[in-house]
Scaffold this active site. Structure first.
Site, mmCIF file in Angstrom:
data_model
loop_
_atom_site.group_PDB
_atom_site.id
_atom_site.type_symbol
_atom_site.label_atom_id
_atom_site.label_comp_id
_atom_site.label_asym_id
_atom_site.label_seq_id
_atom_site.Cartn_x
_atom_site.Cartn_y
_atom_site.Cartn_z
ATOM 1 N N GLY A 19 50.459 72.823 -52.685
ATOM 2 C CA GLY A 19 51.393 72.818 -51.683
ATOM 3 C C GLY A 19 51.842 74.143 -51.326
ATOM 4 N N HIS A 135 54.217 92.667 -48.719
ATOM 5 C CA HIS A 135 55.919 92.342 -48.893
ATOM 6 C C HIS A 135 56.501 92.742 -50.290
ATOM 7 C CE1 HIS A 135 55.899 90.420 -45.099
ATOM 8 N NE2 HIS A 135 54.990 89.399 -45.592
ATOM 9 N N ASP A 173 49.170 92.189 -39.847
ATOM 10 C CA ASP A 173 49.808 90.767 -40.062
ATOM 11 C C ASP A 173 51.088 90.313 -39.406
ATOM 12 O OD1 ASP A 173 49.632 89.236 -42.904
ATOM 13 O OD2 ASP A 173 51.621 89.012 -42.217
ATOM 14 N N HIS A 175 53.422 89.097 -40.089
ATOM 15 C CA HIS A 175 54.941 89.661 -40.667
ATOM 16 C C HIS A 175 54.825 91.293 -40.760
ATOM 17 C CE1 HIS A 175 54.208 85.399 -42.101
ATOM 18 N NE2 HIS A 175 55.309 85.254 -41.785
ATOM 19 N N ASP A 262 47.413 85.931 -39.651
ATOM 20 C CA ASP A 262 48.700 84.796 -39.523
ATOM 21 C C ASP A 262 49.275 84.727 -38.113
ATOM 22 O OD1 ASP A 262 49.651 87.028 -40.379
ATOM 23 O OD2 ASP A 262 50.930 86.113 -41.965
HETATM 24 ZN ZN ZN Z 1 51.980 87.385 -43.055
#
Ligand code: ZN
Length: 398
Positions: A19, A135, A173, A175, A262
């Protein structure tokens, strides 16, 4: 030109459990697609088994207390619902799982192997699709990232290079590349440039145009926050204006790049609007600038991407670009079978071609004809700030 590609079966151990969006199937199916296109038979490709990272190398970036905690949790057995908020660990983004220290160290080892490869050989490029965990902070996990393999690899290159060596970090990315930015925020030997969805609309919230570094590092942290829904044409236009001028102003010895995909319109957890066709153009743009401005040294790392079909297709196109080889649009049938077997078609349409059509753009434009103008006006403002302020600042301090 030789390309070092890092791979081991062990990569599947970086697994937060069922998940979780960052499933190891992403890596497996990408590898399978590259193989189905016969890219590993290319005479310029060198398949490399990664070495382990040493604690000493990782501690150049991370805090001992955090590494000790990861090590302690390594042998918990199975998945755990324990939480250690101080270290960013627990249910949610970074759940605790058995073997997590080993898995995180393996990713760092792979990025270090990719770094060693370009350090040792002249005019070489390397690619570690499992890396790019941008991150992670020195003292904690964040956004699916346990250890910041990017910063560890960058620091390693600097430690092994003559004084005065400069590294540019480019992050595409969706993010913001916050961990890497904050780690090098007060330094001028690493310039970070991140293109991402505006932090006011998505995790981790940072990456504003005004975040430009501090002290010695002032002017060496750069951000391009894009509006949700930004499409290929707008992204590529701003990218082609900013990337070469920053590289030309900074003239890095190495380019390290996080290649998160992404940014795709179908990504389940983000809101930019690129297609795999757009990804391919961005990849070509990056590689075009490497011989011109970064001493022909390039280290590519993976990153985000949560539509598996996109991850596999886009990173396969990137490897083909690195090798300078063309691959056909219809996906190989043998991979199609693997995709069905490993992933299933439960909640998404199977990809059938590499380069998708951007139906998302047409739909949006029909709903709001002014939308593209808005995106362009926002991008123009950013370009203006770079041209008038940010790029002259880098040039003047070189
Ligand atoms: Zn990302």
């Amino acid at each position: 030109m030789e390309v070092g590609f890092i791979h081991t079966e062990n990569f599947s151990q970086y697994n937060f459990g069922s998940g979780h969006p960052l499933t190891p199937k992403r890596i497996e199916l990408t590898y399978d697609l590259m193989k189905a296109y016969n890219l590993f038979d290319n005479s310029n490709l060198k398949l490399i088994t990664p070495r382990n990272a040493t604690e000493e190398e990782v501690l150049r970036i991370h805090k001992t207390s955090y590494l000790t905690k990861l090590k302690e949790l390594n042998n918990i057995g199975g998945n755990s619902y324990q939480a250690f908020p101080k270290f960013g660990l627990g249910p949610g983004d970074n759940p605790i799982f058995s073997g997590m220290y080993d898995a995180a160290m393996a990713v760092c080892g792979a990025s270090l192997t990719a770094a060693d490869y370009i350090l040792e050989e002249k005019n070489t490029r390397s690619f570690n699709i499992t890396g790019g965990l941008h991150h992670a902070m020195p003292e904690m996990a964040s956004g699916f990232c346990l250890l910041n393999d990017v910063a560890v690899a960058i620091q390693h290159i600097l430690d092994k290079s003559p004084k005065g060596t400069k590294i540019m970090y480019l992050d595409v990315d969706c993010h913001h590349g916050d961990g890497v930015q904050w780690i090098f925020y007060d330094r001028s030997d690493v310039l970070t440039l991140s293109f991402h969805q505006d932090g006011r609309t998505i995790f981790p919230g940072s990456g504003a145009l005004e975040e430009n570094g501090k002290g010695e590092g002032e002017g060496y942290s750069l951000n391009v926050p894009l509006l949700p829904g930004t499409i290929d044409s707008v992204y590529i236009n701003i990218f082609e204006k900013i990337l070469p001028s920053v590289m030309d102003a900074y003239r890095p010895d190495y380019l390290v790049c996080q290649l998160g995909v992404d940014t795709h319109f179908s990504d389940p957890i983000t809101n930019l609007g690129l297609s795999t066709t757009g990804h391919e153009i961005i990849f070509k743009d990056i590689l075009k600038n490497v011989p011109k401005y970064s001493n022909n040294k390039f280290l590519g790392l993976g990153g985000g991407g949560y539509n598996i079909g996109v991850v596999a297709r886009s990173w396969t196109m990137f490897l083909a670009e690195l090798l300078g080889t063309k691959i056909s649009d219809p996906l190989p049938e043998k991979w199609f079978e693997l995709f069905k077997e490993k992933w299933g078609f439960s909640d998404e349409e199977p990809p059938v071609v590499l380069r998708d059509q951007n139906w998302y753009i047409e739909e949006k434009q029909l709903k709001n004809p002014y939308w593209e103008n808005e995106l362009e006006a926002h991008a123009d403002e950013i370009v203006k700030k770079y041209e008038e302020e940010l790029i002259p600042l880098i040039k003047n301090s070189q």
